[in-house]
Design an enzyme around this catalytic site. Structure first.
Site, PDB file in Angstrom:
ATOM      1  N   CYS A 131      38.307  -9.059  15.342  1.00  0.00           N
ATOM      2  CA  CYS A 131      37.047  -8.689  15.985  1.00  0.00           C
ATOM      3  C   CYS A 131      36.733  -9.629  17.136  1.00  0.00           C
ATOM      4  CB  CYS A 131      35.943  -8.721  14.929  1.00  0.00           C
ATOM      5  SG  CYS A 131      34.291  -8.536  15.578  1.00  0.00           S
ATOM      6  N   CYS A 134      33.286 -11.124  17.251  1.00  0.00           N
ATOM      7  CA  CYS A 134      33.006 -12.111  16.194  1.00  0.00           C
ATOM      8  C   CYS A 134      33.724 -13.419  16.482  1.00  0.00           C
ATOM      9  CB  CYS A 134      33.478 -11.585  14.839  1.00  0.00           C
ATOM     10  SG  CYS A 134      33.041  -9.871  14.534  1.00  0.00           S
ATOM     11  N   ASP A 135      35.009 -13.328  16.779  1.00  0.00           N
ATOM     12  CA  ASP A 135      35.843 -14.526  16.792  1.00  0.00           C
ATOM     13  C   ASP A 135      36.281 -14.976  18.180  1.00  0.00           C
ATOM     14  OD1 ASP A 135      35.565 -14.508  14.078  1.00  0.00           O
ATOM     15  OD2 ASP A 135      37.466 -13.510  13.668  1.00  0.00           O
TER      16      ASP A 135
HETATM   17  P1  FAD Z   1      31.460  -2.654   4.832  1.00  0.00           P
HETATM   18  O1  FAD Z   1      31.114  -4.071   5.033  1.00  0.00           O
HETATM   19  O2  FAD Z   1      32.832  -2.203   5.127  1.00  0.00           O
HETATM   20  O3  FAD Z   1      31.085  -2.278   3.328  1.00  0.00           O
HETATM   21  C1  FAD Z   1      31.515  -1.076   2.746  1.00  0.00           C
HETATM   22  C2  FAD Z   1      31.128  -1.023   1.288  1.00  0.00           C
HETATM   23  O4  FAD Z   1      31.516   0.237   0.748  1.00  0.00           O
HETATM   24  C3  FAD Z   1      31.826  -2.057   0.401  1.00  0.00           C
HETATM   25  O5  FAD Z   1      30.946  -2.442  -0.625  1.00  0.00           O
HETATM   26  C4  FAD Z   1      33.002  -1.265  -0.163  1.00  0.00           C
HETATM   27  O6  FAD Z   1      33.512  -1.807  -1.354  1.00  0.00           O
HETATM   28  C5  FAD Z   1      32.339   0.064  -0.398  1.00  0.00           C
HETATM   29  N1  FAD Z   1      33.214   1.235  -0.498  1.00  0.00           N
HETATM   30  C6  FAD Z   1      34.194   1.670   0.345  1.00  0.00           C
HETATM   31  N2  FAD Z   1      34.707   2.853  -0.100  1.00  0.00           N
HETATM   32  C7  FAD Z   1      34.013   3.166  -1.229  1.00  0.00           C
HETATM   33  C8  FAD Z   1      34.046   4.271  -2.142  1.00  0.00           C
HETATM   34  N3  FAD Z   1      34.877   5.321  -1.983  1.00  0.00           N
HETATM   35  N4  FAD Z   1      33.212   4.257  -3.199  1.00  0.00           N
HETATM   36  C9  FAD Z   1      32.341   3.228  -3.385  1.00  0.00           C
HETATM   37  N5  FAD Z   1      32.255   2.170  -2.556  1.00  0.00           N
HETATM   38  C10 FAD Z   1      33.072   2.143  -1.482  1.00  0.00           C
HETATM   39  N6  FAD Z   1      30.699  -8.713  12.036  1.00  0.00           N
HETATM   40  C11 FAD Z   1      29.814  -9.566  12.601  1.00  0.00           C
HETATM   41  O7  FAD Z   1      28.725  -9.137  12.977  1.00  0.00           O
HETATM   42  N7  FAD Z   1      30.115 -10.889  12.734  1.00  0.00           N
HETATM   43  C12 FAD Z   1      31.274 -11.440  12.302  1.00  0.00           C
HETATM   44  O8  FAD Z   1      31.509 -12.655  12.470  1.00  0.00           O
HETATM   45  C13 FAD Z   1      32.237 -10.558  11.717  1.00  0.00           C
HETATM   46  N8  FAD Z   1      33.443 -11.013  11.332  1.00  0.00           N
HETATM   47  C14 FAD Z   1      34.318 -10.161  10.710  1.00  0.00           C
HETATM   48  C15 FAD Z   1      35.507 -10.681  10.241  1.00  0.00           C
HETATM   49  C16 FAD Z   1      36.402  -9.871   9.559  1.00  0.00           C
HETATM   50  C17 FAD Z   1      37.693 -10.467   9.043  1.00  0.00           C
HETATM   51  C18 FAD Z   1      36.078  -8.498   9.336  1.00  0.00           C
HETATM   52  C19 FAD Z   1      37.017  -7.615   8.562  1.00  0.00           C
HETATM   53  C20 FAD Z   1      34.894  -7.983   9.830  1.00  0.00           C
HETATM   54  C21 FAD Z   1      34.005  -8.795  10.529  1.00  0.00           C
HETATM   55  N9  FAD Z   1      32.792  -8.311  11.034  1.00  0.00           N
HETATM   56  C22 FAD Z   1      31.897  -9.183  11.597  1.00  0.00           C
HETATM   57  C23 FAD Z   1      32.443  -6.873  10.932  1.00  0.00           C
HETATM   58  C24 FAD Z   1      31.444  -6.642   9.793  1.00  0.00           C
HETATM   59  O9  FAD Z   1      31.946  -7.254   8.623  1.00  0.00           O
HETATM   60  C25 FAD Z   1      31.214  -5.145   9.600  1.00  0.00           C
HETATM   61  O10 FAD Z   1      30.736  -4.564  10.791  1.00  0.00           O
HETATM   62  C26 FAD Z   1      30.180  -4.877   8.476  1.00  0.00           C
HETATM   63  O11 FAD Z   1      30.569  -5.483   7.270  1.00  0.00           O
HETATM   64  C27 FAD Z   1      29.993  -3.382   8.266  1.00  0.00           C
HETATM   65  O12 FAD Z   1      29.105  -3.175   7.210  1.00  0.00           O
HETATM   66  P2  FAD Z   1      29.081  -1.830   6.362  1.00  0.00           P
HETATM   67  O13 FAD Z   1      28.037  -2.060   5.321  1.00  0.00           O
HETATM   68  O14 FAD Z   1      28.946  -0.680   7.269  1.00  0.00           O
HETATM   69  O15 FAD Z   1      30.521  -1.684   5.710  1.00  0.00           O
END
Ligand code: FAD
Length: 306
Positions: A131, A134-135
Site C-alpha cells: 500500500c 500507507c508505507d
Molecule cells: P478488512 O479489514 O479486509 O476486514 C474484512 C473482515 O471481513 C475481516 O474480519 C474478515 O475476516 C471478514 N471476512 C472476509 N470474508 C468473510 C466471510 N465470507 N464471512 C465472514 N467474514 C468474512 N490502511 C491504512 O489506512 N493505513 C495503513 O497503514 C494500512 N496498512 C496496511 C498494511 C497492510 C499489510 C494491509 C494488508 C492493508 C493496509 N491498509 C492500511 C489497508 C486497510 O487495512 C484496509 O483498507 C482496511 O482494513 C479495510 O477495512 P474493511 O473493514 O473494509 O475490510
C-alpha cells in the site's frame, strides 16, 4: 432475528457495529477474523488523531470498542451465502448455522494478490509492502521497486517517485497496461526506470529487503536490482465470491453501492474495501461503515413496524 447483521469485522464492520448499537437496535457481527487486514499491518500512521499505532493493537481496540456495546459478536464464522427474503434476509455460515436479520451490512474487505515468489512472505513488513499510501513515507529517499504495470502499479510508481529516491517499475507483460495519461506522466519522471517483459523471480534480503531478481523474458537472463523496498501492485481482490448472483458486483468483483451504502438488494448495505468506494484505507472503511449503519437504520425506520 437481528435488526442489523454485519458480516465482516474489520474497520468497516466495527464502525458499523458501534453506530448500529448506539441506535438501540439488535446488532450482530459475524466475522472470520475480527480486525481484518489491520491484523497483518505493522505501523499505522494515517488514522487521524492516532499519530502512530500498530496493526494488532488497533485491531484489539476496534473489538474493545464494539464490546462496550450490546453487540452479539460471532467470531471465526465465515459466511457462504446471502439469501434475500421478503421480511428477513438470511446469511448462511460455513458452520451450517444460519442467521436472520431485517438488514445486513456486508464488510468482508479485500486482500492483496500475492506474487508468490521466494522472499515475499519472509520480508512482509520488512521491505515488502502493498500500500503506497500507507508505507510510502517509510521509504523516503530510498530505492524501491513497484511490481505491476496496470493502473494501480503505475499510480503507485508516480506517487512513490515524489517521496523515495528511485523507483524501478517491473511489468511481466511486454507493455504497461495503465491508462495512456498515467504512462505519459510516468515517462516524464527522472527517477523512474521501467522494465517490461520482466518476470520477478525472487525478493532478496537479510533481515530486510536488499534487492530483487527478475528474469528478462526476451533473453532469459536473470538480473538483480539493489533496493530497500518492493511494492506489489498486482491487484486487490474483494472478498465477495460468496455474493455472486445475489448482489450486483462490478467487473472487479466489488459490491456496487450508492452514497448511503445501499446495494442492489433492498435492506442489504455494504461498506469498506469490499465495495466500489474508491481508495482502500482504514479511515475510509471506518467512515464507510458508519455511513452504511446509518443507511440501514434509515431503511429500518421506513420499512419495519416499531
Ligand atoms: P478488512 O479489514 O479486509 O476486514 C474484512 C473482515 O471481513 C475481516 O474480519 C474478515 O475476516 C471478514 N471476512 C472476509 N470474508 C468473510 C466471510 N465470507 N464471512 C465472514 N467474514 C468474512 N490502511 C491504512 O489506512 N493505513 C495503513 O497503514 C494500512 N496498512 C496496511 C498494511 C497492510 C499489510 C494491509 C494488508 C492493508 C493496509 N491498509 C492500511 C489497508 C486497510 O487495512 C484496509 O483498507 C482496511 O482494513 C479495510 O477495512 P474493511 O473493514 O473494509 O475490510
Amino acid at each position: 432475528p437481528f435488526d442489523v447483521l454485519i458480516v465482516g469485522g474489520g474497520p468497516a464492520g466495527a464502525a458499523a457495529a458501534v453506530y448500529a448499537a448506539r441506535k438501540g437496535i439488535r446488532t450482530g457481527v459475524a466475522s472470520e477474523r475480527f480486525g481484518g487486514q489491520v491484523l497483518d499491518t505493522m505501523g499505522i500512521e494515517n488514522f487521524i488523531s492516532i499519530k502512530e499505532t500498530e496493526g494488532p493493537k488497533f485491531a484489539h481496540a476496534l473489538e474493545e470498542h464494539v464490546r462496550d456495546y450490546d453487540v452479539d459478536i460471532m467470531n471465526l464464522q465465515r459466511a457462504k451465502a446471502l439469501v434475500p427474503g421478503d421480511g428477513l434476509i438470511e446469511v448462511q455460515l460455513e458452520s451450517g448455522a444460519s442467521l436472520k436479520s431485517k438488514s445486513v451490512i456486508i464488510s468482508t474487505g479485500a486482500r492483496w494478490r500475492n506474487i508468490n515468489v521466494p522472499g515475499e512472505h519472509e520480508f512482509k513488513n520488512k521491505g515488502v509492502a502493498y500500500c503506497p499510501h500507507c508505507d510510502g513515507p517509510l521509504f523516503k529517499g530510498k530505492r524501491v521497486a513497484v511490481i505491476g504495470g496496470g493502473n494501480s502499479g503505475v499510480e503507485a510508481a508516480i506517487d512513490l517517485a515524489g517521496i523515495v529516491g528511485h523507483v524501478t517499475l517491473i511489468e511481466f507483460d511486454t507493455q504497461l497496461r495503465a491508462d495512456a495519461v498515467l504512462q505519459r506522466k510516468l515517462k516524464s519522471l527522472k527517477n523512474v526506470d521501467v522494465f517490461t517483459n520482466a518476470q520477478t523471480t525472487e525478493i532478496t534480503g537479510d533481515q530486510k529487503v536488499n534487492g530483487l531478481i527478475y528474469k528478462d523474458r526476451a533473453t532469459g537472463e536473470s538480473k538483480k536490482v539493489e533496493l530497500e523496498g518492493v511494492f506489489i501492485q498486482i491487484g486487490l481482490v474483494p472478498n465477495t465470491d460468496w455474493l455472486k448472483g445475489t448482489v450486483e458486483l462490478s467487473k472487479h468483483g466489488e459490491i456496487i453501492v450508492d452514497a448511503r451504502g445501499q446495494t442492489s438488494v433492498p435492506g442489504v448495505f455494504a461498506a469498506g474495501d469490499a465495495t466500489t468506494v474508491p481508495f482502500k484505507q482504514i479511515i475510509i472503511a471506518a467512515g464507510d461503515g458508519a455511513k452504511a449503519a446509518l443507511g440501514a437504520f434509515d431503511h429500518l425506520i421506513r420499512t419495519s413496524a416499531p
